[in-house]
Motif scaffolding. Structure first.
Motif, mmCIF file in Angstrom:
data_model
loop_
_atom_site.group_PDB
_atom_site.id
_atom_site.type_symbol
_atom_site.label_atom_id
_atom_site.label_comp_id
_atom_site.label_asym_id
_atom_site.label_seq_id
_atom_site.Cartn_x
_atom_site.Cartn_y
_atom_site.Cartn_z
ATOM 1 N N GLN A 52 0.833 -1.198 0.000
ATOM 2 C CA GLN A 52 0.000 0.000 0.000
ATOM 3 C C GLN A 52 0.873 1.256 0.000
ATOM 4 O O GLN A 52 2.012 1.206 0.446
ATOM 5 C CB GLN A 52 -0.910 0.004 1.228
ATOM 6 N N PRO A 53 0.355 2.381 -0.459
ATOM 7 C CA PRO A 53 -0.911 2.493 -1.173
ATOM 8 C C PRO A 53 -0.783 1.969 -2.597
ATOM 9 O O PRO A 53 0.326 1.851 -3.123
ATOM 10 C CB PRO A 53 -1.172 4.004 -1.172
ATOM 11 N N GLU A 55 -0.635 2.718 -6.006
ATOM 12 C CA GLU A 55 -0.412 3.905 -6.823
ATOM 13 C C GLU A 55 -0.856 3.651 -8.262
ATOM 14 O O GLU A 55 -0.828 2.514 -8.743
ATOM 15 C CB GLU A 55 1.064 4.285 -6.779
ATOM 16 N N HIS A 193 6.374 5.893 -1.624
ATOM 17 C CA HIS A 193 5.135 6.110 -2.375
ATOM 18 C C HIS A 193 4.867 7.607 -2.534
ATOM 19 O O HIS A 193 5.306 8.432 -1.724
ATOM 20 C CB HIS A 193 3.958 5.427 -1.676
ATOM 21 N N PRO A 195 2.026 10.256 -2.403
ATOM 22 C CA PRO A 195 0.646 10.383 -1.911
ATOM 23 C C PRO A 195 -0.363 10.814 -2.974
ATOM 24 O O PRO A 195 -1.470 10.282 -3.037
ATOM 25 C CB PRO A 195 0.770 11.426 -0.796
ATOM 26 N N ALA A 198 -1.740 7.978 -5.070
ATOM 27 C CA ALA A 198 -2.447 6.866 -4.430
ATOM 28 C C ALA A 198 -3.879 6.774 -4.943
ATOM 29 O O ALA A 198 -4.569 7.786 -5.085
ATOM 30 C CB ALA A 198 -2.440 7.038 -2.915
ATOM 31 N N THR A 199 -4.315 5.561 -5.231
ATOM 32 C CA THR A 199 -5.693 5.338 -5.668
ATOM 33 C C THR A 199 -6.544 4.929 -4.472
ATOM 34 O O THR A 199 -6.026 4.576 -3.410
ATOM 35 C CB THR A 199 -5.756 4.245 -6.745
ATOM 36 N N GLN A 219 -9.235 10.820 0.706
ATOM 37 C CA GLN A 219 -7.882 10.557 0.224
ATOM 38 C C GLN A 219 -6.833 11.117 1.180
ATOM 39 O O GLN A 219 -5.831 10.459 1.481
ATOM 40 C CB GLN A 219 -7.715 11.159 -1.171
ATOM 41 N N CYS A 223 -3.994 8.832 3.300
ATOM 42 C CA CYS A 223 -2.554 9.058 3.137
ATOM 43 C C CYS A 223 -1.906 9.513 4.438
ATOM 44 O O CYS A 223 -0.794 9.095 4.772
ATOM 45 C CB CYS A 223 -2.307 10.084 2.034
ATOM 46 N N PHE A 227 -0.982 5.459 5.724
ATOM 47 C CA PHE A 227 0.287 5.257 5.028
ATOM 48 C C PHE A 227 1.418 6.108 5.590
ATOM 49 O O PHE A 227 2.475 6.225 4.985
ATOM 50 C CB PHE A 227 0.103 5.536 3.531
#
Length: 363
Positions: A52-53, A55, A193, A195, A198-199, A219, A223, A227
């Motif tokens: 995760q996340p 992406e 990752h 942010p 991120a989906t 969202q 994040c 995360f």
């Protein structure tokens, strides 16, 4: 009564008479998170697995498709593995931990009823555990929950996490069932990752609809909280009770058939939401939290009753009493009755407190 490291202090004596209080049931059971915390939150947590996340670049690398759309599995694809390797990611292992207050039989099946959900990093030598890309590549992430991982002595009110263990919890272990932290899901946060890339889980975005502001709030929350890198062992609370006295009263209420919503936000226009997730699902932005009259410990929607468990530390000075009275008056103005229970009364006899509350609800 056993003295368990990490156990909750000042347990009322009468709670020890409850079935499955100091041990788990001797049969299989299912954790009913959706009924307690809501469908949205249950879906949100369900999707916290694998790396995760997720992406958008990982979806772009996928070679698997369903109805024309790219699919990403729990185990990263070879292309994703190489992408993470080139980017230099390490992965922090995070457990979604659920604690349950009691058990209920429905249609012949036994369900565990949650009172707290939190995120906790896996630990190694006193620090949050990270693994490298080779570990991710060679381990089957779909099997990370095999063996029923759990914490024995997981106290969500003191940040004590007890002993992490794999395998079935011994039925006759002298440990209260409400401090067994069940690992509901496990995921690995990629250290590098992006942010903004991120989906969001499809199950949740479908519930939110097309409201951009609400989607943006969701969202940002994911994040920032799901995360974010852990630097110590302190868990992050997602949902649930805030104190032992709330748990004690909840356990007593459950035994007499009272099942309130936990931690309910109440607003001046009379709207109510038990969590941020339910607010978003209702199309309401996070900023509405600033308008909250109060957050009730429990709420009975049909009866319009907000229940508060008042500890001595926060509800006894003249200023605190005046503040509580002002809250009660604001709630009354929107048609909600307040019911306050002293923490000392709950510790003395949660059963009596629950019985008196039941009388109030039916009055």
């Amino acid at each position: 009564m056993p003295n368990i490291q990490g156990d909750i202090e000042n347990r009322p004596k009468e709670l020890w008479t409850l079935p499955n209080y100091n041990h788990l049931p001797d049969e299989s059971f299912q954790i009913d998170l959706a009924s307690a915390a809501g469908k949205f939150l249950a879906n949100d947590i369900f999707d916290l697995d694998g790396v995760q996340p997720l992406e958008s670049v990982i979806f772009d690398l996928s070679k698997r498709f369903f109805e024309g759309a790219p699919v990403v599995g729990v185990n990263p694809s070879k292309e994703a593995i190489e992408y993470y390797r080139k980017r230099g990611d390490t992965f922090q292992m995070v457990n979604v931990v659920v604690c349950c207050h009691s058990f209920e039989r429905r249609d012949g099946k036994l369900f565990a009823l949650p009172y707290h959900v939190s995120l906790r990093p896996a630990m190694k030598k006193g620090s949050p555990q990270t693994v490298g890309i080779d570990w991710i590549e060679n381990f089957d992430l779909e099997k990370v929950l095999d063996g029923k991982p759990h914490y024995m002595g997981f106290n969500p009110f003191s940040d004590a996490f007890g002993l992490y263990a794999i395998g079935a919890v011994p039925v006759n272990e002298t440990i209260c069932s409400d401090v067994i932290g069940f690992v509901y899901n496990t995921y690995f946060v990629a250290s590098k990752h992006v942010p903004r890339d991120a989906t969001d889980p499809g199950l949740c975005t479908e519930l939110l609809g097309e409201t951009k502001g609400v989607l943006g709030d969701y969202q940002k929350y994911r994040c920032k909280n799901y995360f974010k890198k852990f630097t110590d062992s302190k868990p992050f609370k997602i949902w649930g009770c805030d104190s032992p006295i709330e748990l004690f009263l909840l356990q007593a209420m459950s035994q007499i058939g009272l099942h309130p919503k936990i931690q309910m936000h109440i607003y001046p226009d009379g709207t109510i939401f038990p969590s941020l997730q339910s607010m978003w699902e209702g199309g309401v932005r996070t900023k509405k939290l600033a308008q909250t009259i109060t957050e009730a410990d429990f709420f009975f929607e049909k009866e319009g009753v907000a229940v508060f468990c008042d500890s001595k530390a926060h509800h006894t000075t003249p200023a605190q009493v005046a503040k509580d009275k002002a809250v009660d008056e604001k709630l009354a103005a929107v048609g909600i009755r307040s019911y306050r229970v002293a923490g000392t009364d709950i510790v003395d006899s949660p059963f009596r407190c629950a019985a008196l509350l039941k009388e109030f609800l039916t009055a």
